[in-house]
Design a protein around this motif. Structure first.
Motif, PDB file in Angstrom:
ATOM      1  N   LEU A 162      13.187  -1.198  -8.212  1.00  0.00           N
ATOM      2  CA  LEU A 162      12.626  -2.326  -7.494  1.00  0.00           C
ATOM      3  C   LEU A 162      11.329  -2.792  -8.129  1.00  0.00           C
ATOM      4  CD1 LEU A 162      13.237  -1.258  -3.796  1.00  0.00           C
ATOM      5  CD2 LEU A 162      14.511  -2.894  -5.161  1.00  0.00           C
ATOM      6  N   LEU A 163      10.611  -1.881  -8.772  1.00  0.00           N
ATOM      7  CA  LEU A 163       9.412  -2.249  -9.491  1.00  0.00           C
ATOM      8  C   LEU A 163       9.831  -2.568 -10.910  1.00  0.00           C
ATOM      9  CD1 LEU A 163       6.389  -2.510  -9.925  1.00  0.00           C
ATOM     10  CD2 LEU A 163       6.285  -0.040 -10.254  1.00  0.00           C
ATOM     11  N   SER A 164       9.815  -3.837 -11.283  1.00  0.00           N
ATOM     12  CA  SER A 164      10.267  -4.231 -12.618  1.00  0.00           C
ATOM     13  C   SER A 164       9.215  -5.087 -13.290  1.00  0.00           C
ATOM     14  CB  SER A 164      11.581  -5.018 -12.524  1.00  0.00           C
ATOM     15  OG  SER A 164      11.456  -6.111 -11.647  1.00  0.00           O
ATOM     16  N   ALA A 165       9.266  -5.122 -14.602  1.00  0.00           N
ATOM     17  CA  ALA A 165       8.254  -5.857 -15.348  1.00  0.00           C
ATOM     18  C   ALA A 165       8.460  -7.352 -15.204  1.00  0.00           C
ATOM     19  CB  ALA A 165       8.321  -5.469 -16.813  1.00  0.00           C
TER      20      ALA A 165
ATOM     21  N   ASP B 136       4.116   1.829  -1.536  1.00  0.00           N
ATOM     22  CA  ASP B 136       5.191   2.807  -1.425  1.00  0.00           C
ATOM     23  C   ASP B 136       6.246   2.595  -2.506  1.00  0.00           C
ATOM     24  OD1 ASP B 136       6.804   4.835  -0.394  1.00  0.00           O
ATOM     25  OD2 ASP B 136       7.803   3.475   1.000  1.00  0.00           O
ATOM     26  N   THR B 137       6.740   1.361  -2.628  1.00  0.00           N
ATOM     27  CA  THR B 137       7.763   1.058  -3.622  1.00  0.00           C
ATOM     28  C   THR B 137       7.236   1.287  -5.034  1.00  0.00           C
ATOM     29  OG1 THR B 137       8.776  -0.585  -2.166  1.00  0.00           O
ATOM     30  CG2 THR B 137       9.298  -0.735  -4.500  1.00  0.00           C
ATOM     31  N   PHE B 138       5.990   0.902  -5.255  1.00  0.00           N
ATOM     32  CA  PHE B 138       5.371   1.097  -6.572  1.00  0.00           C
ATOM     33  C   PHE B 138       5.420   2.561  -6.978  1.00  0.00           C
ATOM     34  CE2 PHE B 138       2.217   1.294  -9.851  1.00  0.00           C
ATOM     35  CZ  PHE B 138       2.118   0.015 -10.387  1.00  0.00           C
ATOM     36  N   GLN B 139       5.028   3.431  -6.061  1.00  0.00           N
ATOM     37  CA  GLN B 139       4.949   4.845  -6.399  1.00  0.00           C
ATOM     38  C   GLN B 139       6.317   5.505  -6.497  1.00  0.00           C
ATOM     39  OE1 GLN B 139       0.908   5.244  -3.922  1.00  0.00           O
ATOM     40  NE2 GLN B 139       1.709   7.165  -4.651  1.00  0.00           N
TER      41      GLN B 139
ATOM     42  N   SER C 150       1.612   1.363   3.373  1.00  0.00           N
ATOM     43  CA  SER C 150       0.433   2.062   3.845  1.00  0.00           C
ATOM     44  C   SER C 150      -0.646   2.062   2.780  1.00  0.00           C
ATOM     45  CB  SER C 150       0.789   3.499   4.240  1.00  0.00           C
ATOM     46  OG  SER C 150       1.452   4.141   3.203  1.00  0.00           O
ATOM     47  N   ARG C 151      -1.882   2.318   3.199  1.00  0.00           N
ATOM     48  CA  ARG C 151      -3.050   2.224   2.324  1.00  0.00           C
ATOM     49  C   ARG C 151      -2.998   3.239   1.201  1.00  0.00           C
ATOM     50  NH1 ARG C 151      -6.447   2.115  -0.714  1.00  0.00           N
ATOM     51  NH2 ARG C 151      -8.601   1.418  -0.543  1.00  0.00           N
ATOM     52  N   ARG C 152      -2.492   4.409   1.437  1.00  0.00           N
ATOM     53  CA  ARG C 152      -2.376   5.452   0.419  1.00  0.00           C
ATOM     54  C   ARG C 152      -1.067   6.183   0.641  1.00  0.00           C
ATOM     55  NH1 ARG C 152      -3.663   9.518  -0.279  1.00  0.00           N
ATOM     56  NH2 ARG C 152      -4.298  10.168  -2.300  1.00  0.00           N
ATOM     57  N   THR C 153      -0.011   5.777   0.001  1.00  0.00           N
ATOM     58  CA  THR C 153       1.277   6.405   0.258  1.00  0.00           C
ATOM     59  C   THR C 153       1.616   7.418  -0.806  1.00  0.00           C
ATOM     60  OG1 THR C 153       1.976   4.302   1.196  1.00  0.00           O
ATOM     61  CG2 THR C 153       3.679   5.925   0.807  1.00  0.00           C
ATOM     62  N   VAL C 154       1.997   8.617  -0.378  1.00  0.00           N
ATOM     63  CA  VAL C 154       2.328   9.670  -1.331  1.00  0.00           C
ATOM     64  C   VAL C 154       3.708   9.417  -1.913  1.00  0.00           C
ATOM     65  CG1 VAL C 154       3.436  11.193   0.344  1.00  0.00           C
ATOM     66  CG2 VAL C 154       2.338  12.176  -1.647  1.00  0.00           C
ATOM     67  N   VAL C 155       3.928   9.870  -3.120  1.00  0.00           N
ATOM     68  CA  VAL C 155       5.247   9.777  -3.730  1.00  0.00           C
ATOM     69  C   VAL C 155       6.229  10.563  -2.885  1.00  0.00           C
ATOM     70  CG1 VAL C 155       6.593  10.275  -5.790  1.00  0.00           C
ATOM     71  CG2 VAL C 155       4.208   9.644  -6.012  1.00  0.00           C
TER      72      VAL C 155
ATOM     73  N   GLY D 261      -1.245  -3.542  -5.106  1.00  0.00           N
ATOM     74  CA  GLY D 261      -2.085  -4.092  -4.030  1.00  0.00           C
ATOM     75  C   GLY D 261      -1.409  -5.198  -3.253  1.00  0.00           C
ATOM     76  N   ALA D 262      -0.364  -4.868  -2.512  1.00  0.00           N
ATOM     77  CA  ALA D 262       0.391  -5.882  -1.781  1.00  0.00           C
ATOM     78  C   ALA D 262      -0.199  -6.216  -0.414  1.00  0.00           C
ATOM     79  CB  ALA D 262       1.850  -5.438  -1.604  1.00  0.00           C
TER      80      ALA D 262
END
Length: 440
Positions: free
Chosen positions: A38-41, A91-94, A18-23, A59-60
């Motif tokens: 899932l978010l890794s360097a 979502d995953t990022f946050q 979604s455009r603005r997903t809450v934690v 920004g996916a």
């Protein structure tokens, strides 16, 4: 050339970014529940390439991904430094951000201004960037500078864009039906009643699944208009009780407003709700300018307009505007500090903002030197609205502890909206959890 790095995530259909997903959990706890982050360097080990800067991006979705690629590509051409981009859905990022920052994150990463930035700065999970601001500071207003500072007074954030929340509508519908843009609460509710009588859903609404965050826009504006900026921010920062009579007043107004929401809003996404506005099934929508990301027909875009959320109490008028600000931060121990600093200085310049906004017209630039000559009508009006505001808020989950909002406030709000009563029990329940997240 800019390199795009993709991690193996669930399909787009499965995750519905979604455009603005809450934690969906406390920043300190929620990510840990995922197991392996899932978010890794994508930066590698100690021998990282000095000619490469790694960039973690949320920004996916197609438009922002293309916009970021344009910006990082131009930086590479200008500096000779490669940008290796690790793109992850919002979502995953946050959900993974805390674990990500405590591990080996990318040099530069996307994030949000204000409280959300300050949280990580205070936890020493971000590197101060005062040297960057020595180069870019003249292009930003005092308000933008304040949003970019941590509690220690140092800079930790570089703004890229912001976008206002307002009440959106189609000009052709208002013209055809003879509707007038309302300024006050009584005018607003009278218009909603007229729309309902005319067979329209007065207010498009969708907060199903992971889109419960979208209801915060209405709550924030109702509280700002009824009780003013100072009370709203005190409430968000946990400094006043949720059982305060002023919050009760806000829920009374929201109960009235909810009677004009689309049927089945709790089972609908914000995108579907927005589409009902575009399809002329709904008359209005309390939403952000990111609504424009769903529009590909410029004739349709030209038919979209908005007005500030109506006045409730003349004492506070329409002086506050919700305008979330997105941008970038520097990780605590970047592998390529020199290159990352160069990238941030570029990202904070007018050229980068011009490139980004040229691809993504659903936002407006923060840098005062950015070229607004190619803005569409919505962007120009958005910039004017933000510039005219006496107070600028970010958004409910950005102005408060995100764990408190996501695990206490939002579940309570969504359940209450299903059968809105006087709200006393809801506010008492929220208040009982406040001390878990805020300390004196």
């Amino acid at each position: 050339m800019t390199q795009q790095s993709r991690r193996p995530f669930p399909t787009r259909e499965a995750r519905e970014p979604s455009r603005r997903t809450v934690v969906r959990g406390s920043l300190g706890v929620g990510a840990a529940a995922l197991g392996a982050p899932l978010l890794s360097a994508c930066g590698g080990g100690p021998a990282a390439d000095p000619k490469t800067v790694t960039f973690g991006s949320n920004g996916a979705d197609a438009t922002p991904e293309k916009a970021y690629a344009a910006v990082t590509g131009a930086f590479t051409e200008d500096s000779g430094l490669k940008v290796k981009t690790n793109t992850v859905d919002h979502d995953t990022f946050q959900k993974s951000i805390s674990t990500y920052l405590q591990g080996t994150p990318d040099d530069v990463f996307t994030w949000f201004a204000g409280y959300r930035m300050q949280y990580f700065a205070k936890k020493k999970l971000a590197h101060p960037i005062d040297d960057v601001w020595e180069k870019i500071g003249s292009g930003f207003s005092d308000a933008a500078k304040q949003l970019s500072k941590g509690e220690d007074g140092k800079y930790y954030f570089v703004p890229l864009y912001n976008y206002p929340w307002a009440v959106f509508y189609r000009k052709s519908v208002f013209k055809q039906r003879g509707y007038e843009v309302p300024r006050t609460w009584s005018e607003f509710t009278a218009l909603a009643k007229k729309m309902k009588k005319d067979g329209l859903s007065p207010i498009a609404s969708g907060y199903g699944g992971g889109d419960s965050w979208s209801i915060l826009g209405a709550f924030d504006y109702l509280n700002l208009r009824a009780n003013g900026y100072d009370f709203h921010m005190d409430l968000m920062r946990g400094e006043v009780a949720w059982t305060d009579r002023r919050t009760t007043k806000t829920l009374d107004l929201w109960r009235e407003l909810s009677g004009f929401y689309q049927q089945g809003a709790g089972g609908r996404s914000w995108q579907d709700a927005a589409q009902s506005l575009l399809d002329k099934e709904s008359g209005m929508a309390v939403i952000g300018l990111f609504l424009g990301q769903q529009i590909t027909d410029e004739k349709l875009r030209a038919d979209i307009d908005f007005f500030p959320f109506p006045e409730v109490d003349p004492t506070h008028g329409q002086e506050a505007v919700e305008a979330p600000t997105d941008g970038f931060m520097l990780s605590r121990k970047p592998k390529n500090l020199k290159g990352a600093t160069k990238l941030l200085a570029y990202l904070g310049g007018a050229e980068a903002e011009n490139l980004y906004m040229g691809v993504d017209p659903s936002n407006v630039a923060v840098n005062s030197r950015a070229d607004t000559g190619k803005y569409n009508a919505l962007q120009k009006k958005s910039a004017d609205l933000i510039a005219s505001a006496k107070h600028i808020t970010q958004f409910g989950d950005r102005d408060s502890d995100p764990g408190f909002i996501s695990t206490v406030v939002l579940p309570g709000f969504t359940q209450w909206l299903g059968h809105p009563d006087d709200g006393a029990a809801l506010l008492k329940k929220i208040e009982s959890q406040r001390s878990r997240f805020f300390t004196a």
